[in-house]
Scaffold this motif. Structure first.
Motif, mmCIF file in Angstrom:
data_model
loop_
_atom_site.group_PDB
_atom_site.id
_atom_site.type_symbol
_atom_site.label_atom_id
_atom_site.label_comp_id
_atom_site.label_asym_id
_atom_site.label_seq_id
_atom_site.Cartn_x
_atom_site.Cartn_y
_atom_site.Cartn_z
ATOM 1 N N GLY B 11 0.839 -1.813 -0.090
ATOM 2 C CA GLY B 11 0.484 0.033 0.268
ATOM 3 C C GLY B 11 0.921 1.310 -0.418
ATOM 4 O O GLY B 11 0.654 2.141 -0.776
ATOM 5 N N MET B 14 2.969 1.266 -2.613
ATOM 6 C CA MET B 14 2.000 1.857 -4.707
ATOM 7 C C MET B 14 1.347 2.984 -4.734
ATOM 8 O O MET B 14 0.986 3.565 -5.659
ATOM 9 C CB MET B 14 1.071 1.011 -4.342
ATOM 10 N N THR B 15 1.213 3.912 -3.362
ATOM 11 C CA THR B 15 0.583 5.135 -3.395
ATOM 12 C C THR B 15 2.063 6.150 -3.104
ATOM 13 O O THR B 15 1.730 7.351 -3.605
ATOM 14 C CB THR B 15 -0.663 5.285 -2.220
ATOM 15 N N PRO B 17 3.925 7.198 -5.539
ATOM 16 C CA PRO B 17 4.504 8.646 -6.151
ATOM 17 C C PRO B 17 3.864 9.438 -6.356
ATOM 18 O O PRO B 17 3.853 10.536 -6.110
ATOM 19 C CB PRO B 17 4.160 7.764 -8.030
ATOM 20 N N TRP B 18 2.286 9.122 -6.149
ATOM 21 C CA TRP B 18 1.360 9.811 -5.722
ATOM 22 C C TRP B 18 1.290 11.254 -4.331
ATOM 23 O O TRP B 18 1.556 11.706 -4.385
ATOM 24 C CB TRP B 18 -0.053 9.444 -5.436
ATOM 25 N N VAL B 19 1.929 10.579 -3.421
ATOM 26 C CA VAL B 19 2.401 11.194 -2.022
ATOM 27 C C VAL B 19 3.207 11.919 -2.055
ATOM 28 O O VAL B 19 3.443 12.707 -1.489
ATOM 29 C CB VAL B 19 2.471 9.850 -1.188
ATOM 30 N N LEU B 20 4.145 11.508 -2.710
ATOM 31 C CA LEU B 20 5.302 12.185 -3.332
ATOM 32 C C LEU B 20 5.221 13.439 -3.711
ATOM 33 O O LEU B 20 5.098 14.847 -3.866
ATOM 34 C CB LEU B 20 6.373 11.817 -4.159
ATOM 35 N N GLY B 21 3.964 12.897 -4.956
ATOM 36 C CA GLY B 21 3.013 14.431 -5.938
ATOM 37 C C GLY B 21 2.988 15.270 -4.707
ATOM 38 O O GLY B 21 2.837 16.341 -4.866
ATOM 39 N N LEU B 22 1.771 14.478 -3.552
ATOM 40 C CA LEU B 22 1.687 15.326 -2.512
ATOM 41 C C LEU B 22 2.093 16.121 -1.986
ATOM 42 O O LEU B 22 1.478 17.459 -1.839
ATOM 43 C CB LEU B 22 0.348 14.156 -2.154
ATOM 44 N N THR B 24 5.292 17.554 -2.870
ATOM 45 C CA THR B 24 6.196 18.420 -3.177
ATOM 46 C C THR B 24 4.962 18.991 -4.154
ATOM 47 O O THR B 24 5.618 20.792 -4.238
ATOM 48 C CB THR B 24 6.962 17.479 -3.691
ATOM 49 N N LEU B 25 4.494 19.070 -4.730
ATOM 50 C CA LEU B 25 3.470 19.997 -5.959
ATOM 51 C C LEU B 25 1.854 20.108 -5.159
ATOM 52 O O LEU B 25 1.731 20.954 -5.976
ATOM 53 C CB LEU B 25 3.184 18.711 -7.097
ATOM 54 N N THR B 26 2.077 19.399 -4.362
ATOM 55 C CA THR B 26 0.743 20.763 -3.363
ATOM 56 C C THR B 26 0.934 20.711 -1.657
ATOM 57 O O THR B 26 0.466 22.041 -1.687
ATOM 58 C CB THR B 26 -0.270 19.401 -3.723
ATOM 59 N N TYR B 28 3.589 21.246 -0.307
ATOM 60 C CA TYR B 28 4.672 22.010 0.335
ATOM 61 C C TYR B 28 4.041 23.518 -0.608
ATOM 62 O O TYR B 28 4.376 24.700 -0.090
ATOM 63 C CB TYR B 28 6.185 21.493 -0.102
ATOM 64 N N PRO B 29 4.146 24.054 -2.011
ATOM 65 C CA PRO B 29 3.547 24.944 -2.189
ATOM 66 C C PRO B 29 2.430 25.451 -1.694
ATOM 67 O O PRO B 29 2.281 27.142 -1.479
ATOM 68 C CB PRO B 29 2.567 24.372 -3.766
ATOM 69 N N PHE B 30 1.231 25.243 -1.200
ATOM 70 C CA PHE B 30 -0.275 25.748 -0.304
ATOM 71 C C PHE B 30 0.630 26.425 0.476
ATOM 72 O O PHE B 30 0.370 26.662 1.174
ATOM 73 C CB PHE B 30 0.161 24.646 -0.048
#
Lengths: 282, 312
Positions: B11, B14-15, B17-22, B24-26, B28-30
């Motif tokens: 689990g 598999m999540t 890549p998305w967690v990394l995106g969450l 770094t790309l959501t 942190y910018p937030f």
């Protein structure tokens, strides 16, 4: 269904009104597209001069050749295809994995993570725009298609949600049986879930392809060198430099729209499934 | 290794890549944009803490009717007009397209099709259709002996609300209305949802209404419409969120600067220009956060009032 004669008469008159209205409304929706195609085949003189006429005469197919040769069309097209295929690959990779985990695995924090996933769908891009830009620039991706492709390898909430809904429909028995046989989760995903989920994967691939094809804001923010422009952005550059040559603008717009319309006709079911599962995202 | 442990590791992987995106790309910018909204930052140096002065500047702008205030007004106008029209056109057109009529599939396809036209192409097309001199729409209006409108590329008279409701030439509509028209033209996805919802209304309800002698209009009003309220609610919430974020079409028809005379300067566009033309990241971040709070409050208000009108 109709019960008596009176009701029939009553319905007939309002039926005719309804039918006339629907034909009129359809015409209003269709005319802009028809007008785009007709204008793209007219001579500049016919467009400029009175009286206003519908049909192009003579048919000027050269408009298309001229529009294409007035910009580095092939370069733009290659960039667009790289962008589309790269981001479809990234999306399928990251979203399939996450969607399967959300749908079929039990692990601590799963429900919390899923709630966060839903919440991110509602976050306006304006709030994350500037720091995200800076981060991507720090990674050395500014002014390359990588700036637009790399993020797709890190998932997309809408597509994860769509695929998760599909994975939920796979019978749990099949997955349990494979687990008992000692298959790894990746093995189950690869051999059982993915083959069953082919229509959903195709939907996601198609939606992402179209989104990448249409993407204008991304190139506006991240690309600088015309060498890297995809069609959507290059086309707009062409528009601002040829703003008075309507015949060429319309030819370029038709060329840019045609592949997407063709994709829609070839894969209507996939488009409609995408709308049905994720609402307005299409 | 136990199945449970195996599932946990799988689990998390598999999540991953998305967690990394969450992160770094959501997230942190937030957080970063919240921090920047209290800083002065031009992208070249380091963010410098200035306290609440960016928000004070926004308050001053709002109280004096400055550029941000106008952008807010433009955004509100665009959002309200396009959401209201999308409900009105969406419901009525889907009802019309639900009749049994020959060529129904073709008509449904034609009404849907504009939704797949790329925004760049749609903008190019509508700038031509709504050209004040040579555009098809104004030609049609004058043929019907109606006053031509200013639409896109018009003069500063198109800068609603200065000329509202009408100026001397009978011009009511301006650039913002052109944008609204464009958005209503691309309503196809909503149509699909409304059509499905109408198809799901139980036949028995209509039959009961027919036995009571209800006219088609009353059947629509008392059967179809109440059954559609959940979809209408969805339409209003998503429409609001999306129209506040509209950027590409606004940018394209306004020459990237809110033309004519700031009539199409929405918050999205003003914020983008403040960040990347003026390199005033602090002020832009404060705007983004204010916008975020306004949208969140509007959404919350919609959910709260929905109990009164959405059919459960």
């Amino acid at each position: 269904m109709k019960s008596n004669a009176m009701n029939d008469n009553h319905e007939t008159s309002s039926n005719i009104a309804g039918k006339v209205l629907v034909v009129l409304a359809t015409a209003l929706f269709a005319i802009p597209l028809v007008w785009m195609v007709l204008t793209s085949l007219k001579t500049p003189e016919q467009i400029a001069n009175a009286p206003y006429s519908w049909w192009p005469s003579p048919l000027r197919w050269e408009n298309y050749r001229e529009a294409v040769s007035a910009m580095p069309f092939l370069r733009y097209l290659v960039n667009t295809l790289v962008l589309c295929l790269g981001s479809v690959a990234g999306t399928l990779f990251s979203c399939t994995l996450a969607a399967y985990a959300f749908a079929r695995l039990r692990f601590p924090g799963r429900n919390l993570l899923f709630a966060v996933l839903i919440a991110t769908m509602l976050l306006p891009w304006q709030v994350t725009m500037a720091p995200r830009f800076l981060l991507i620039r720090e990674l050395g991706l500014y002014d390359s298609l990588g700036a637009l492709i790399a993020p797709t390898f890190l998932g997309n909430a809408f597509y994860i949600f769509l695929l998760r809904q599909f994975f939920l429909t796979i019978p749990q028995d099949m997955i349990e049986a494979a687990r008992m046989d000692g298959a790894s989760e990746l093995g189950i995903l690869w051999r059982i879930a993915l083959p069953l989920a082919r229509p959903a994967l195709a939907t996601v691939a198609l939606l992402q392809f179209v989104a990448a094809w249409n993407n204008y804001g991304g190139p506006l923010l991240y690309l600088n060198d015309p060498q890297h422009f995809p069609l959507a952005y290059g086309l707009e550059r062409f528009v601002s430099s040829h703003s008075t040559q309507t015949h060429l603008l319309m030819a370029a717009a038709v060329l840019f729209t045609l592949p997407i319309v063709a994709a829609f006709f070839l894969a209507q079911r996939l488009f409609l499934r995408g709308i049905a599962t994720t609402g307005l995202k299409g | 290794m136990s199945l449970k442990r195996q599932e946990l590791i799988a689990g998390l992987t598999m999540t991953g890549p998305w967690v990394l995106g969450l992160l770094t790309l959501t997230l942190y910018p937030f957080a970063a944009s919240l921090w920047w909204s209290f800083c002065e930052y031009d992208l070249l140096g380091q963010p410098r803490w200035v306290g609440g002065s960016n928000y004070a500047r926004l308050a001053r702008d709002i109280s004096t009717g400055g550029q941000f205030w106008q952008a807010l007004g433009n955004t509100a106008y665009y959002a309200v007009a396009s959401v209201l029209l999308s409900v009105l056109v969406g419901v009525s057109l889907a009802t019309l397209l639900s009749q049994t009529i020959r060529g129904r599939t073709l008509m449904r396809t034609l009404c849907f099709l504009p939704a797949v036209v790329p925004t760049v192409a749609a903008a190019v097309l509508w700038m031509w259709l709504l050209d004040p001199q040579a555009g098809l729409v104004n030609k049609a209006l004058t043929t019907l002996e109606l006053p031509a409108q200013n639409w896109f590329r018009g003069t500063s008279a198109a800068a609603w609300p200065t000329s509202w409701p009408t100026d001397a030439g009978g011009r009511v509509f301006g650039s913002k209305d052109g944008l609204v028209l464009m958005s209503v033209w691309g309503i196809g996805n909503l149509l699909v949802i409304y059509l499905a919802a109408i198809g799901d209304v139980p036949r028995a309800l209509y039959e009961a209404a027919e036995i009571d002698g209800a006219s088609p209009w009353r059947k629509f009003l008392h059967v179809t419409l109440p059954m559609l309220t959940p979809v209408i609610f969805f339409n209003v919430v998503m429409g609001l969120i999306q129209s506040v974020q509209a950027f590409t079409d606004v940018y394209l028809v306004s020459d990237g600067q809110g033309d004519p005379a700031g009539a199409t300067m929405t918050v999205s566009l003003y914020l983008f220009l403040t960040a990347f033309k003026d390199l005033d990241m602090g002020y832009a971040s404060a705007m983004a956060w204010l916008l975020f709070v306004i949208v969140a409050m509007a959404t919350w208000w919609l959910f709260r009032t929905s109990r009164k009108w959405v059919h459960q």
